[in-house]
Write a protein that holds these residues in place. Structure first.
Motif, PDB file in Angstrom:
ATOM      1  N   GLY A 102       0.811  -1.217   0.000  1.00 57.93           N
ATOM      2  CA  GLY A 102       0.000   0.000   0.000  1.00 57.93           C
ATOM      3  C   GLY A 102       0.839   1.259   0.000  1.00 57.93           C
ATOM      4  O   GLY A 102       0.329   2.361  -0.112  1.00 57.93           O
ATOM      5  N   ARG A 103       2.136   1.105   0.117  1.00 58.87           N
ATOM      6  CA  ARG A 103       3.042   2.255   0.104  1.00 58.87           C
ATOM      7  C   ARG A 103       4.171   2.033  -0.892  1.00 58.87           C
ATOM      8  O   ARG A 103       5.296   2.456  -0.674  1.00 58.87           O
ATOM      9  N   GLY A 104       3.888   1.360  -1.977  1.00 55.06           N
ATOM     10  CA  GLY A 104       4.880   1.138  -3.040  1.00 55.06           C
ATOM     11  C   GLY A 104       4.721   2.213  -4.091  1.00 55.06           C
ATOM     12  O   GLY A 104       4.244   3.305  -3.808  1.00 55.06           O
ATOM     13  N   GLY A 105       5.057   1.922  -5.309  1.00 56.14           N
ATOM     14  CA  GLY A 105       4.865   2.876  -6.418  1.00 56.14           C
ATOM     15  C   GLY A 105       5.645   4.145  -6.200  1.00 56.14           C
ATOM     16  O   GLY A 105       6.861   4.159  -6.254  1.00 56.14           O
ATOM     17  N   THR A 106       4.932   5.223  -5.889  1.00 56.51           N
ATOM     18  CA  THR A 106       5.596   6.520  -5.695  1.00 56.51           C
ATOM     19  C   THR A 106       6.119   6.671  -4.273  1.00 56.51           C
ATOM     20  O   THR A 106       6.726   7.698  -3.953  1.00 56.51           O
TER      21      THR A 106
END
Length: 148
Positions: free
Chosen positions: A26-30
């Motif tokens: 839930g805190r990956g990507g950017t």
């Protein structure tokens, strides 16, 4: 109970949020940095007080007054303090080193003898400055003054 089986109270500790550990977290990507712009890149920092282009507080608040860079700041020592020193330590001379030794001034301070209180002891007082009342009181008690 001993040190090997101590635990924090139930519910008092939490695991920190692990940022940038895949989309499943839930805190990956950017990684909570948003899309594009300087704040999303590594090695960025903003000036202290920067408010995103809004006029910063230190520039919005009106400036008042003047601070004289050449002001000479004295540490005031009153006559009653000198009298107490002489009674306690039986002194005949009071100079900068004596005052520094007893914690009344710091090593870089300038001393001014002020006129509060009474002086009965005959003293030789050495200081950077004297008020007129202090000078009269010291001389009336039979003492002498020396300006540094």
């Amino acid at each position: 109970m001993n040190l090997s089986n101590l635990k924090p109270a139930e519910g008092s500790t939490k695991n920190r949020k692990r940022i940038g550990r895949g989309t499943g977290s839930g805190r990956g990507g950017t990684s909570t940095r948003g899309h594009k712009g300087a704040g999303s890149r590594s090695g960025t920092s903003t000036k202290i007080g920067f408010e995103g282009g809004q006029m910063p507080l230190q520039r919005r608040v009106p400036k008042v007054g003047f601070k004289n860079p050449n002001r000479v700041e004295y540490v005031g020592v009153n006559l009653d303090v000198l009298q107490a020193l002489t009674e306690k330590y039986t002194l005949t001379t009071v100079n900068f080193d004596t005052l520094k030794e007893h914690g009344l001034v710091s090593k870089n301070g300038l001393v001014k003898i002020m006129g509060r209180g009474e002086l009965t002891a005959k003293l030789e007082v050495t200081a950077h400055a004297f008020t007129a009342t202090a000078q009269k009181a010291i001389e009336a008690a039979g003492g002498t003054i020396v300006k540094l």
